[in-house]
Design a protein around this motif. Sequence first.
Motif, PDB file in Angstrom:
ATOM      1  N   HIS A 105       0.813  -1.225   0.000  1.00 20.02           N
ATOM      2  CA  HIS A 105       0.000   0.000   0.000  1.00 20.02           C
ATOM      3  C   HIS A 105       0.840   1.265   0.000  1.00 20.02           C
ATOM      4  O   HIS A 105       0.260   2.357  -0.029  1.00 20.02           O
ATOM      5  CB  HIS A 105      -0.906   0.024   1.237  1.00 20.02           C
ATOM      6  N   SER A 196      -7.637   2.805  -0.726  1.00 23.16           N
ATOM      7  CA  SER A 196      -7.255   2.298   0.589  1.00 23.16           C
ATOM      8  C   SER A 196      -7.266   3.484   1.543  1.00 23.16           C
ATOM      9  O   SER A 196      -6.314   4.261   1.612  1.00 23.16           O
ATOM     10  CB  SER A 196      -5.867   1.657   0.529  1.00 23.16           C
ATOM     11  N   ASP A 213     -11.024  -0.419   0.428  1.00 24.88           N
ATOM     12  CA  ASP A 213     -10.142  -1.146   1.339  1.00 24.88           C
ATOM     13  C   ASP A 213      -9.971  -0.309   2.594  1.00 24.88           C
ATOM     14  O   ASP A 213      -9.515   0.836   2.520  1.00 24.88           O
ATOM     15  CB  ASP A 213      -8.770  -1.391   0.696  1.00 24.88           C
TER      16      ASP A 213
END
Length: 244
Positions: A105, A196, A213
């Motif tokens: 990420h 995310s 996410d």
Amino acid sequence: MTTDSLIEAAARLADLREQIGRAARLTNRGADDINLIAVSKTHDADAISPLLHAGQRVFGENRVQEAEGKWPALREEFSGVELHLVGQLQSNKAADAVGLFDVIHSLDRPSLLTALAKAMDAAGKRIPCFIQVNIGAEDQKGGCAIADTPALIAAARAADIPLLGLMCVPPADVEAAPFFALLAKMAREEGLPRLSMGMSGDYETAIMLGATDIRVGTALFGERPSPARPVPASGRGMLRNSSN
């Protein structure tokens, strides 16, 4: 691992999933459309196992070295685990990260992109990545500057690094919604499908603004213990004296 810990983990997970589903329905999605990443940083295998028994399979770690110490054994015991690196990554740890994690990420700079591409080539596999954006322009935080993000996206695509979307950690102690909305706008402009964003304190807001996410630790594991502070030399002397 006790029966109580199993029951508590299952209850926390069920409650969180119910709240995720409630927020997702406001955006015409369901709980299954939101990828719940249980952030297990600082927690040992004994704390993680109850959640695995409860059915959680996606976990996030902040540090490569910490993950190396606990996840190989857990993965032998539990099948289907997906491990995400959600913390900052040093370029010299790129090969280790590629070997251990399923998703990264925190791609946030050209030097790391180069290191990851080299590591992926050497390993013969491609690891999907999010580009982390320094959405609040905070000097103390990692992440690509907003203005530099399109160029980093283009470079990642040119290097054949599979991009899932954008990731951010908004500034603390301010309303997160504007930062989530900005990240969603940036992702749309770049044709990136996933976001995310959102943690224990703001995941519902993040979901309502398009998060796919979410990275949740405290709501699943409870509060992390504060790190022990070193005792000053003078304090150590007083402690010795008080024990006499």
